[in-house]
Design an enzyme around this catalytic site. Structure first.
Site, PDB file in Angstrom:
ATOM      1  N   THR A 185       1.589   3.549   5.404  1.00  0.00           N
ATOM      2  CA  THR A 185       1.914   2.168   5.740  1.00  0.00           C
ATOM      3  C   THR A 185       1.758   1.277   4.521  1.00  0.00           C
ATOM      4  O   THR A 185       1.116   1.646   3.539  1.00  0.00           O
ATOM      5  CB  THR A 185       0.972   1.645   6.838  1.00  0.00           C
ATOM      6  OG1 THR A 185      -0.385   1.825   6.401  1.00  0.00           O
ATOM      7  CG2 THR A 185       1.193   2.361   8.158  1.00  0.00           C
ATOM      8  N   GLY A 186       2.309   0.081   4.623  1.00  0.00           N
ATOM      9  CA  GLY A 186       2.113  -0.944   3.601  1.00  0.00           C
ATOM     10  C   GLY A 186       2.287  -2.315   4.226  1.00  0.00           C
ATOM     11  O   GLY A 186       3.126  -2.486   5.116  1.00  0.00           O
TER      12      GLY A 186
ATOM     13  N   SER B 208       0.788  -1.237   0.000  1.00  0.00           N
ATOM     14  CA  SER B 208       0.000   0.000   0.000  1.00  0.00           C
ATOM     15  C   SER B 208       0.816   1.282   0.000  1.00  0.00           C
ATOM     16  O   SER B 208       0.241   2.368  -0.146  1.00  0.00           O
ATOM     17  CB  SER B 208      -0.965   0.009   1.187  1.00  0.00           C
ATOM     18  OG  SER B 208      -2.061  -0.843   0.941  1.00  0.00           O
TER      19      SER B 208
END
Length: 236
Positions: free
Chosen positions: A178-179, A39
């Site tokens: 974030t991811g 993401s």
């Protein structure tokens, strides 16, 4: 190292001080190692969506398709700013479909975003496809977004800088994303962004890894590790 050990994860930290032109790195062996962006690609996807006119601004609404997904906050209509804040996958998948494969690939090549590989489908290449980016590339991409060196209009970049704000105080502004993805049997966690203070601008990328599991601490780790290190460096 102690910050990563606290959460029982492997990983790396990279920070670039714009004023001093100096890097601070933990686990240099991962600085140029490619990982799925997951993401964190929403930063780039937002830029491309705006620049191509697929979405007009941060208030551009896409109607929920009615499919109930795992996160309750996804199950409603979203605009760009709420989709970014909630990391709403379906919104960005629809955005990518509207951009189209050919235009998306041209923009990734032009920007030089990671390996610019869109194999895996127009709405999945950054989730489970072949797109990869290194911590170093994440940091330099963010630096170019801040300095305006990316090939987008000033308006496009300003909108994305605005929706990236995670926290704003009298002392600093934190912009970040974030991811969370999977690669080679591992959970991959990211926290990337930049911190603006009165003394300077600091671009960072934390990438965490551990064998794939359902451990909720893994999701907390990426952000908490980043903030702990930034505080230890007396930047926050």
């Amino acid at each position: 190292k102690k910050h990563f050990e606290k959460f029982h994860v492997q990983g790396s930290f990279a920070l670039y001080d714009l004023k001093k032109g100096r890097w601070t790195i933990f686990n240099q062996g991962q600085l140029k190692k490619p990982f799925t962006p997951a993401s964190t690609f929403k930063i780039c996807n937002s830029l491309i969506g705006l620049e191509t006119g697929v979405i007009t601004d941060e208030n551009f609404l896409i109607t929920w398709d009615g499919i109930v997904r795992s996160r309750p906050e996804w199950n409603k209509d979203h605009d760009l700013k709420t989709a970014f804040k909630n990391s709403t996958v379906w919104y960005y998948q629809e955005l990518a479909r509207r951009v189209g494969g050919e235009r998306m690939k041209k923009w990734l090549d032009r920007i030089g975003y990671g390996n610019a590989d869109t194999i895996g489908g127009i709405d999945m290449f950054w989730v489970s496809g072949a797109l990869r980016i290194t911590p170093e590339q994440q940091v330099l991409f963010l630096k170019n977004l801040y300095t305006g060196e990316l090939p987008f209009s000033k308006r496009t970049m300003e909108i994305v800088r605005r929706i990236m704000i995670a926290k704003e105080t009298a002392a600093y502004t934190l912009r970040a994303k974030t991811g969370w993805g999977y690669q080679d049997g591992l959970d991959i966690g990211w926290y990337v962004g930049y911190l603006q203070t009165k003394s300077g601008v600091y671009f960072f990328a934390v990438c965490t890894q551990r064998p794939a599991s359902e451990d909720p601490d893994f999701l907390r780790a990426r952000v908490e590790i980043t903030l702990s290190i930034l505080k230890e460096l007396n930047l926050m």
